[in-house]
Design a protein around this motif. Structure first.
Motif, PDB file in Angstrom:
ATOM      1  N   ASN A 183       1.201  -1.242  -0.099  1.00 29.20           N
ATOM      2  CA  ASN A 183      -0.369   0.165  -0.214  1.00 29.20           C
ATOM      3  C   ASN A 183       1.084   1.292  -0.466  1.00 29.20           C
ATOM      4  O   ASN A 183       0.649   2.613  -0.099  1.00 29.20           O
ATOM      5  N   VAL A 184       1.309   1.198   0.277  1.00 28.78           N
ATOM      6  CA  VAL A 184       2.856   2.252   0.270  1.00 28.78           C
ATOM      7  C   VAL A 184       4.003   3.052  -0.612  1.00 28.78           C
ATOM      8  O   VAL A 184       2.965   4.185  -1.260  1.00 28.78           O
ATOM      9  N   PRO A 185       3.908   2.611  -1.832  1.00 29.33           N
ATOM     10  CA  PRO A 185       3.957   3.577  -2.633  1.00 29.33           C
ATOM     11  C   PRO A 185       2.647   3.863  -3.851  1.00 29.33           C
ATOM     12  O   PRO A 185       2.910   4.720  -4.343  1.00 29.33           O
ATOM     13  N   ILE A 186       1.833   2.714  -3.695  1.00 36.48           N
ATOM     14  CA  ILE A 186       0.435   3.162  -4.270  1.00 36.48           C
ATOM     15  C   ILE A 186      -0.145   4.757  -3.004  1.00 36.48           C
ATOM     16  O   ILE A 186      -0.558   5.654  -3.579  1.00 36.48           O
ATOM     17  N   GLY A 187       0.028   4.566  -2.099  1.00 33.89           N
ATOM     18  CA  GLY A 187      -0.887   5.355  -0.917  1.00 33.89           C
ATOM     19  C   GLY A 187       0.230   7.109  -1.342  1.00 33.89           C
ATOM     20  O   GLY A 187      -0.655   7.911  -1.594  1.00 33.89           O
ATOM     21  N   VAL A 188       1.177   6.421  -1.898  1.00 34.09           N
ATOM     22  CA  VAL A 188       2.579   8.394  -1.903  1.00 34.09           C
ATOM     23  C   VAL A 188       2.078   9.529  -3.498  1.00 34.09           C
ATOM     24  O   VAL A 188       1.671   9.579  -3.083  1.00 34.09           O
ATOM     25  N   LEU A 189       1.962   7.829  -3.729  1.00 33.79           N
ATOM     26  CA  LEU A 189       1.207   8.473  -5.471  1.00 33.79           C
ATOM     27  C   LEU A 189      -0.414   9.156  -5.237  1.00 33.79           C
ATOM     28  O   LEU A 189      -0.739  10.046  -5.762  1.00 33.79           O
ATOM     29  N   ALA A 190      -0.894   8.429  -4.463  1.00 28.58           N
ATOM     30  CA  ALA A 190      -2.693   8.957  -4.705  1.00 28.58           C
ATOM     31  C   ALA A 190      -2.190  10.433  -3.911  1.00 28.58           C
ATOM     32  O   ALA A 190      -3.477  10.902  -4.027  1.00 28.58           O
ATOM     33  N   PHE A 191      -1.410   9.674  -2.812  1.00 31.95           N
ATOM     34  CA  PHE A 191      -1.356  11.455  -1.604  1.00 31.95           C
ATOM     35  C   PHE A 191      -1.431  12.022  -3.026  1.00 31.95           C
ATOM     36  O   PHE A 191      -2.243  14.376  -2.408  1.00 31.95           O
ATOM     37  N   PHE A 192      -0.278  12.579  -3.709  1.00 31.91           N
ATOM     38  CA  PHE A 192      -0.070  13.545  -4.341  1.00 31.91           C
ATOM     39  C   PHE A 192      -0.531  14.084  -5.527  1.00 31.91           C
ATOM     40  O   PHE A 192      -1.150  15.465  -5.679  1.00 31.91           O
TER      41      PHE A 192
END
Length: 522
Positions: A183-192
């Motif tokens: 979830n971490v890389p997906i979450g970072v991309l979704a955040f930005f």
């Protein structure tokens, strides 16, 4: 606030984004992650159990620690989004969920894992609470909104479909920790992506934040689930368990009384004067509390009793998950043509039939005994995913969208949490008693029988025979398979009965609502 600021705010809340597809993509990405984290753990529980030395109660908290804060905080999150900005809260929620996922991957014991799952649940509440209002703002035109809601429902169903399969693959090849770390890389991309591509929106007249009501609801849900999870081990008549249920009842009663008396409650009880809305909410609660909750124990059964790897177990969930994925967009397209009693009530009826069929499993059954029932239940699950949120959203004015959809989503999460706890209590009791019956001819010492009961009640399956003396190993293996299959049979049968009763009630409510008020167009 100045006159200029008021005009700016009114314009901001009334003007939809220029690129609604960006909003839809971000919402669907977030929902995919959230739903994936509900279903991906189904086949990872045995490895978590072995690695962290967890018992059944610990495993139940791995699921319920996520759904409890999601259920308790979802409505408050929707109100916060309406007041302070939905993009802002969506971004905060994504950050919290991503950090919680990273912390879950680093957990070293069941307590830490449960605590970090709760942190995930807090972030998930913010994301769920803002999702439908953001879509409602992005797609003000009814036809375009219906298509967006269809994509939303298909995403929920799709995550459910691939969750066990993806989870099994990750656990087999990288370890259970990576079901959270992914979830971490997906979450970072979704955040930005949200910060850069999602315009802000607010309600023109946001509701007040009901902190006291949120606390009451949280206490009630936590006490109820605690009592259900610990009742088997502590004793259902013990002071601790009875006290938990009393606290839950008093807290929910206080919550309802407060909601009826204050001007802007967290839950507007007027919604429940609409029979159709009650039917929609009850359907979400029951489907989540039956078929969704039961899959946790079926996952343990596939791995620890039938001997499949997590990935192989994920493959055997495909009759349920793929049919759900296929059914969702079909029913989303048909929902505006078919009356609610057919789409909503029918989804419950099909789930009931599927659960009843799957409940015929016994000690001689392979996984294929569950497959026809899973196909039927998957159709009902997909249909409900596609139509429930749209029905709730269409029943109220835009400024109440957060509450209307939030209540339905809250009921879904409450259903999952309560279902996991209640069905877990049934599973532990039935498998334990069956194990004692099956090993009685071996005349084992009472202390050893109690240990076997505890192990089989924790979902250990045939693994309970691994450390037994050679002369007892074959008998204990047969007893373990029989006991676990019997526990799964009872769990699915009770779930079918509950869903069947709910089908009758929901059908009556929807027909009554249709007569008194025109059915909403989804």
């Amino acid at each position: 606030m100045s006159t200029t600021a008021l005009r700016r705010h009114a314009s901001e809340t009334a003007t939809p984004p220029r690129r609604p597809g960006v909003a839809l993509a971000l919402i669907c990405t977030a929902m995919f992650m959230l739903m994936l984290d509900m279903t991906i753990v189904d086949v990872a529980l045995p490895d978590i159990q072995a690695d962290l030395h967890a018992n059944l109660s610990d495993l139940q908290w791995v699921v319920d620690a996520y759904t409890l804060p999601l259920a308790a905080l979802l409505l408050t999150a929707a109100t916060l989004g309406d007041r302070f900005g939905r993009r802002r809260l969506f971004s905060v929620g994504m950050a919290v969920f991503t950090l919680g996922s990273l912390a879950c991957a680093l957990a070293v014991n069941p307590l830490m894992l449960g605590g970090m799952r709760a942190l995930q649940g807090v972030g998930a509440a913010m994301l769920f609470g803002t999702a439908m209002p953001i879509l409602g703002h992005a797609y003000p035109e009814a036809k375009a909104r219906a298509k967006a809601i269809g994509a939303f429902g298909a995403t929920l169903a799709g995550a459910t479909a691939v969750g066990p399969l993806v989870g099994g693959f990750i656990v087999d090849h990288a370890g259970w920790q990576w079901i959270f770390a992914i979830n971490v890389p997906i979450g970072v991309l979704a955040f930005f992506g949200a910060r850069l591509g999602l315009p802000e929106s607010k309600a023109e007249q946001p509701r007040r934040i009901d902190v006291t009501g949120t606390a009451m609801l949280t206490v009630s849900l936590a006490a109820l689930v605690f009592g259900l999870i610990r009742g088997q081990s502590q004793g259902w008549g013990s002071a601790l368990i009875v006290g938990s249920f009393v606290v839950a009842a008093l807290a929910v009663a206080a919550f309802l009384v407060r909601s009826a008396r204050i001007d802007q409650p967290m839950v507007d009880l007027e919604l429940f004067r609409r029979p159709s809305y009650v039917g929609v909410g009850l359907t979400g609660f029951v489907i989540a509390g039956t078929i969704v909750a039961a899959t946790n124990y079926v996952g343990l059964y596939f791995v620890n009793t039938l001997g499949y790897t997590p990935f192989q177990a994920g493959l055997r969930f495909l009759p349920l998950t793929v049919t759900s994925f296929i059914a969702a967009p079909v029913f989303a397209r048909l929902s505006h043509r078919i009356p609610l009693p057919v789409t909503v009530g029918g989804s419950l009826l099909v789930v009931t039939a599927g659960l009843w069929w799957a409940s015929r499993v016994d000690a001689s059954s392979g996984w294929t005994a569950l497959a026809p029932g899973f196909v039927l239940a998957g159709i009902g699950l997909g249909a409900s995913s596609a139509v429930l949120s749209g029905a709730a959203l269409a029943s109220v004015e835009p400024d109440r969208a957060g509450m209307a959809t939030g209540v339905v989503n809250t009921l879904r999460q409450v259903g999952t949490a309560a279902g996991v706890a209640a069905l877990g209590a049934v599973f532990a009791a039935r498998t334990g008693s069956r194990m004692a019956h099956d090993v009685a001819p071996a005349h084992l010492p009472s202390g050893q029988v109690a240990q076997l009961q505890d192990a089989i009640a924790s979902g250990a399956g045939r693994l309970v025979a691994g450390h037994a003396p050679e002369q007892f190993r074959t008998q204990l293996t047969h007893a373990a398979v029989d006991s676990t299959a019997y526990g799964i049979h009872v769990v699915l049968l009770i779930a079918a009965v509950v869903a069947g009763v709910a089908t009758v009630v929901v059908g009556a409510l929807l027909v009554r609502g249709r007569r008194s008020h025109p059915a909403p167009t989804i």
